[in-house]
Design a protein around this motif. Sequence first.
Motif, PDB file in Angstrom:
ATOM      1  N   ASP A  68      34.722  64.157  26.538  1.00  0.00           N
ATOM      2  CA  ASP A  68      34.667  63.344  25.323  1.00  0.00           C
ATOM      3  C   ASP A  68      35.662  63.946  24.331  1.00  0.00           C
ATOM      4  OD1 ASP A  68      32.483  61.743  26.311  1.00  0.00           O
ATOM      5  OD2 ASP A  68      31.188  63.452  25.891  1.00  0.00           O
ATOM      6  N   PRO A  69      36.947  63.723  24.535  1.00  0.00           N
ATOM      7  CA  PRO A  69      37.955  64.480  23.780  1.00  0.00           C
ATOM      8  C   PRO A  69      38.255  63.911  22.392  1.00  0.00           C
ATOM      9  CG  PRO A  69      39.020  63.075  25.364  1.00  0.00           C
ATOM     10  CD  PRO A  69      37.546  62.872  25.560  1.00  0.00           C
ATOM     11  N   TYR A  70      38.598  64.811  21.496  1.00  0.00           N
ATOM     12  CA  TYR A  70      39.199  64.471  20.221  1.00  0.00           C
ATOM     13  C   TYR A  70      40.256  65.521  19.911  1.00  0.00           C
ATOM     14  CZ  TYR A  70      36.141  68.044  18.088  1.00  0.00           C
ATOM     15  OH  TYR A  70      35.498  69.211  17.762  1.00  0.00           O
ATOM     16  N   VAL A  71      41.101  65.264  18.931  1.00  0.00           N
ATOM     17  CA  VAL A  71      42.233  66.133  18.626  1.00  0.00           C
ATOM     18  C   VAL A  71      42.109  66.669  17.210  1.00  0.00           C
ATOM     19  CG1 VAL A  71      44.751  66.257  18.362  1.00  0.00           C
ATOM     20  CG2 VAL A  71      43.756  64.931  20.229  1.00  0.00           C
ATOM     21  N   THR A  72      42.420  67.948  17.059  1.00  0.00           N
ATOM     22  CA  THR A  72      42.509  68.548  15.723  1.00  0.00           C
ATOM     23  C   THR A  72      43.920  69.095  15.522  1.00  0.00           C
ATOM     24  OG1 THR A  72      41.819  70.755  16.448  1.00  0.00           O
ATOM     25  CG2 THR A  72      40.080  69.223  15.785  1.00  0.00           C
ATOM     26  N   LEU A  73      44.357  69.076  14.278  1.00  0.00           N
ATOM     27  CA  LEU A  73      45.627  69.695  13.889  1.00  0.00           C
ATOM     28  C   LEU A  73      45.291  70.867  12.979  1.00  0.00           C
ATOM     29  CD1 LEU A  73      48.741  69.663  13.860  1.00  0.00           C
ATOM     30  CD2 LEU A  73      48.621  68.149  11.875  1.00  0.00           C
ATOM     31  N   VAL A  74      45.696  72.063  13.384  1.00  0.00           N
ATOM     32  CA  VAL A  74      45.279  73.290  12.700  1.00  0.00           C
ATOM     33  C   VAL A  74      46.511  74.083  12.294  1.00  0.00           C
ATOM     34  CG1 VAL A  74      43.947  75.429  12.899  1.00  0.00           C
ATOM     35  CG2 VAL A  74      43.162  73.364  14.063  1.00  0.00           C
ATOM     36  N   GLU A  98      35.038  58.562  24.362  1.00  0.00           N
ATOM     37  CA  GLU A  98      33.918  58.890  25.233  1.00  0.00           C
ATOM     38  C   GLU A  98      34.294  58.800  26.712  1.00  0.00           C
ATOM     39  OE1 GLU A  98      31.078  59.924  24.049  1.00  0.00           O
ATOM     40  OE2 GLU A  98      31.310  59.412  21.918  1.00  0.00           O
ATOM     41  N   SER A  99      33.847  59.827  27.470  1.00  0.00           N
ATOM     42  CA  SER A  99      33.848  59.824  28.940  1.00  0.00           C
ATOM     43  C   SER A  99      35.197  59.450  29.545  1.00  0.00           C
ATOM     44  CB  SER A  99      32.774  58.857  29.458  1.00  0.00           C
ATOM     45  OG  SER A  99      31.510  59.220  28.967  1.00  0.00           O
ATOM     46  N   THR A 100      36.201  60.232  29.229  1.00  0.00           N
ATOM     47  CA  THR A 100      37.531  59.981  29.792  1.00  0.00           C
ATOM     48  C   THR A 100      38.342  61.269  29.820  1.00  0.00           C
ATOM     49  OG1 THR A 100      39.587  58.725  29.562  1.00  0.00           O
ATOM     50  CG2 THR A 100      38.447  59.314  27.529  1.00  0.00           C
ATOM     51  N   ARG A 101      39.191  61.389  30.821  1.00  0.00           N
ATOM     52  CA  ARG A 101      40.158  62.487  30.889  1.00  0.00           C
ATOM     53  C   ARG A 101      41.569  61.986  30.593  1.00  0.00           C
ATOM     54  NH1 ARG A 101      39.181  65.119  36.583  1.00  0.00           N
ATOM     55  NH2 ARG A 101      40.970  66.379  35.912  1.00  0.00           N
ATOM     56  N   ALA A 123      29.095  54.779   2.498  1.00  0.00           N
ATOM     57  CA  ALA A 123      29.672  53.551   1.953  1.00  0.00           C
ATOM     58  C   ALA A 123      30.073  52.617   3.084  1.00  0.00           C
ATOM     59  CB  ALA A 123      30.887  53.868   1.079  1.00  0.00           C
ATOM     60  N   ALA A 124      30.041  51.323   2.799  1.00  0.00           N
ATOM     61  CA  ALA A 124      30.533  50.306   3.731  1.00  0.00           C
ATOM     62  C   ALA A 124      31.911  49.879   3.236  1.00  0.00           C
ATOM     63  CB  ALA A 124      29.579  49.122   3.782  1.00  0.00           C
ATOM     64  N   PHE A 125      32.954  50.561   3.699  1.00  0.00           N
ATOM     65  CA  PHE A 125      34.305  50.292   3.224  1.00  0.00           C
ATOM     66  C   PHE A 125      34.739  48.883   3.628  1.00  0.00           C
ATOM     67  CE2 PHE A 125      34.591  55.043   3.774  1.00  0.00           C
ATOM     68  CZ  PHE A 125      34.638  55.327   2.418  1.00  0.00           C
ATOM     69  N   THR A 126      35.345  48.173   2.676  1.00  0.00           N
ATOM     70  CA  THR A 126      35.820  46.820   2.962  1.00  0.00           C
ATOM     71  C   THR A 126      37.235  46.817   3.527  1.00  0.00           C
ATOM     72  OG1 THR A 126      36.560  46.634   0.652  1.00  0.00           O
ATOM     73  CG2 THR A 126      34.364  45.790   1.192  1.00  0.00           C
ATOM     74  N   ALA A 127      37.946  47.932   3.410  1.00  0.00           N
ATOM     75  CA  ALA A 127      39.297  48.069   3.985  1.00  0.00           C
ATOM     76  C   ALA A 127      39.441  49.499   4.488  1.00  0.00           C
ATOM     77  CB  ALA A 127      40.362  47.756   2.939  1.00  0.00           C
ATOM     78  N   THR A 128      40.193  49.675   5.562  1.00  0.00           N
ATOM     79  CA  THR A 128      40.320  51.009   6.161  1.00  0.00           C
ATOM     80  C   THR A 128      41.764  51.448   6.345  1.00  0.00           C
ATOM     81  OG1 THR A 128      40.213  50.049   8.392  1.00  0.00           O
ATOM     82  CG2 THR A 128      38.134  50.764   7.385  1.00  0.00           C
ATOM     83  N   ASP A 129      42.736  50.620   5.927  1.00  0.00           N
ATOM     84  CA  ASP A 129      44.128  50.937   6.216  1.00  0.00           C
ATOM     85  C   ASP A 129      44.637  52.144   5.442  1.00  0.00           C
ATOM     86  OD1 ASP A 129      43.752  49.213   3.998  1.00  0.00           O
ATOM     87  OD2 ASP A 129      45.897  48.820   3.920  1.00  0.00           O
ATOM     88  N   ARG A 130      44.003  52.496   4.322  1.00  0.00           N
ATOM     89  CA  ARG A 130      44.452  53.657   3.545  1.00  0.00           C
ATOM     90  C   ARG A 130      43.424  54.782   3.552  1.00  0.00           C
ATOM     91  NH1 ARG A 130      48.011  51.779  -1.734  1.00  0.00           N
ATOM     92  NH2 ARG A 130      49.581  50.616  -0.569  1.00  0.00           N
ATOM     93  N   LEU A 131      42.607  54.811   4.568  1.00  0.00           N
ATOM     94  CA  LEU A 131      41.593  55.853   4.691  1.00  0.00           C
ATOM     95  C   LEU A 131      41.971  56.834   5.782  1.00  0.00           C
ATOM     96  CD1 LEU A 131      38.332  53.714   4.442  1.00  0.00           C
ATOM     97  CD2 LEU A 131      39.407  55.056   2.641  1.00  0.00           C
ATOM     98  N   SER A 132      41.514  58.077   5.634  1.00  0.00           N
ATOM     99  CA  SER A 132      41.674  59.070   6.685  1.00  0.00           C
ATOM    100  C   SER A 132      40.535  58.891   7.683  1.00  0.00           C
ATOM    101  CB  SER A 132      41.648  60.484   6.088  1.00  0.00           C
ATOM    102  OG  SER A 132      42.627  60.633   5.089  1.00  0.00           O
ATOM    103  N   SER A 133      40.570  59.722   8.741  1.00  0.00           N
ATOM    104  CA  SER A 133      39.527  59.648   9.757  1.00  0.00           C
ATOM    105  C   SER A 133      39.097  61.041  10.144  1.00  0.00           C
ATOM    106  CB  SER A 133      40.043  58.901  10.994  1.00  0.00           C
ATOM    107  OG  SER A 133      39.074  58.891  12.017  1.00  0.00           O
ATOM    108  N   ASP A 134      37.802  61.192  10.403  1.00  0.00           N
ATOM    109  CA  ASP A 134      37.261  62.477  10.827  1.00  0.00           C
ATOM    110  C   ASP A 134      36.252  62.228  11.944  1.00  0.00           C
ATOM    111  OD1 ASP A 134      36.854  65.483  10.181  1.00  0.00           O
ATOM    112  OD2 ASP A 134      34.813  64.669  10.238  1.00  0.00           O
ATOM    113  N   LYS A 135      36.700  62.422  13.195  1.00  0.00           N
ATOM    114  CA  LYS A 135      35.861  62.198  14.373  1.00  0.00           C
ATOM    115  C   LYS A 135      35.212  60.810  14.353  1.00  0.00           C
ATOM    116  CE  LYS A 135      33.423  65.606  16.055  1.00  0.00           C
ATOM    117  NZ  LYS A 135      32.504  66.748  16.195  1.00  0.00           N
TER     118      LYS A 135
END
Length: 725
Positions: free
Chosen positions: A42-48, A61-64, A400-412
């Motif tokens: 169940d991979p995700y990517v971080t930038l450190v 989910e469930s992929t290589r 919150a129930a955001f009405t737009a997501t184009d200018r939002l960041s993402s965290d997992k």
Amino acid sequence: MTVAKVPKPVLLHGTLRLVLHYARRLPKTQPIFGIFEKETTDPYVTLVIGDNKLIKSEVKESTRNPKWDQSFSNIPVCCAEPYLTLQVVDKDVKTGDVLGRLTIPCGELAASCLITGEHVLETDVRNRKKNAVISFRLEYHPFSHKQTSLEVPEVYFSLKKNCNVTLYHDTLAGSCSSSPTPNTCLNDVFQAIVTAKKFIYISSRLNPKFKMKQTKSESHEIGRLLIRKAKAGVTVLVLASSVDQKLNKLYQTQDDCSPDDIKAFFHGSGVKVAISRRTKSKLGYLEDQVASTCYEHNQNFVLLDGRDSQSAKKRKIVGFLGGMDFCQDQGSALHCSITQCRIEGRAAYDLVKNFEERWLGGVSKSKSGNLVKIKLDKYSFTDRAQWNVQIFRSLNSDGAAFTATDRLSSDKGRFLDDSFHRALIHQVRRSQRFLFIEAERFLSRCWKESVPRNCHLVVMEIVAKICEKILSDERYAVYVVLPLVARGNADSPEAKEMQYWQVQTMEVMYKMVAKALNKKGPDGARVTDYLNFYTLGSRCERELTSDTEAETHSDGSNSTQVNTVSRLHDISGFMMVADDEYILVSSGPVSQSSLSGKRNSEVAMGAWQPRHTQENLSDEPHPKGRVWKHRLAIWTKYTNLVNPTFRRPYRLGCVRSMNKIANENWRLFASTDPDVRTNSCLLKYPVAIRASGEIISRKDCKMIPGTRIRVLGSRQNFPGEKQTL
């Protein structure tokens, strides 16, 4: 055997843009006790960079062979490290099993400003085939001083023009106030609620028995006032945090009211109350109890419709936000300075949209119809004051129930609005002369060398600006005013650890300024010529009681013993003034909890008058608009002086004048002479600073007065960094 040389750290100061495409042939997860190896991950990517985690991608989910096609724009960065690292992590196994990593030299990125294509991932586990790859595009955009716009780009709420802003800096006067100022914002909020006809939205710490106004004939409690408005047909919605302040030792006061108490008070009254949870988790009750002591909704504002003086047929939208608190009794012994503001115009409508998104994100579908449908053509949005205003937040999709997501960041996979953090960074970078900051807290985690070990970069950006000006032989000054002791349980473990991190933050900043001065600084220059921390307090006459009344002798003469008492003042809200042309007001402090968007939720506004900015001035060498007048009024109140040097706060004469006033006040504040009084409430933060920037205790103040907390603070085993930072 040759050992690879670690490249020298290279400063990356600007923004990053990452476009994440896909990964292929990821390895199986590491076995636990030799068994339970998974065929998929169940991979995700971080930038450190260093210890600073910049982004987290969505979890696939469930992929290589995950495919993300996800972009992250305008990622602020300000630190010196040898490498950036892209890590592919499995969500399920242990605490993030690293499936592979790609190390990118910072020097290579700084030179080319672009790394792209498909790259082989390095793995830590033996016998794994090194054929896993990741495809991405990483851009580096160095900070440029040509960025002159005061508007913060690429954030959720855009700039709104032709608004009106009223700035407040009120005092909640305690028993040690010789000349209390009226809480004018509270009076204006009271009058606005009384005259509202369509809707009243409140998000704040609230005690229904809080007295908004006291007259000879009536005591106006906010709860009763809201009930009267609801019965008159006004839609009244109260958004209460699920955090029970009575369980939060760091912020609890005797006037706090639990969410259940608020619901019980308004039950059946027409006032609709929603309990807004900070987290949404499958763990349910257990995680909510942990969150109740770590995270909170700290968005303090009131929204309502008001009378439009220019049109009898239309109403206008009015918003109040800042350090407002409908819990603390005005008769409290604590003297508190409160930063607040009033907004009218389209920026106030952005606050309404913020409330609607939080209401819809925190209540059941049955209550979603309680919101008023605002028809914009029925409201007036023009104003002659011509302020430019922009709204910022720290908030994620858990709250919150955001009405737009184009200018939002993402965290997992969770959407994240961290525009409050981005706004602070943007304005610090843009500033050229000085910053004046007043905050409840000003914290960062202890740093390794010059690298912050958490995501918020405000502290680092301020130091970078000071060092940049020193090395270019230019003047720059930073004034930070903080409470020495916060309201609530001042002797709690949380307060002791918070004080520790406060002093650690100050020390690292001073050490970096000292290094810049040693490298290229004016002869005789001191770190306090550029960076200063202050606190608020006063020493005044003790109130007479039956035990302290004047004695009457047999000859009829009176003998009055003059006693004084020292009181530290609190600060509620946040304010930053940059170059006397821009002001940012919020309810939240400078801390990771308030700026990450994942923990405490915050709301802020940034504003300026276009006619009173440095680039639009022709004859005047310094802006002299409402922001300048507001800052001067605060300094006059803090010093009891009308000092000509205050007009140019970046000059060395002003800095040393402020320090002279603050040092003298602290000498009087800490004096053992019972008859002395302070000249004003501005005190120097009671620490000693060596030439190297190291902070040590002052001989006259090792403990914070009235508490059992060392001025330098102390580490605690519990609760740890998530609450105190």
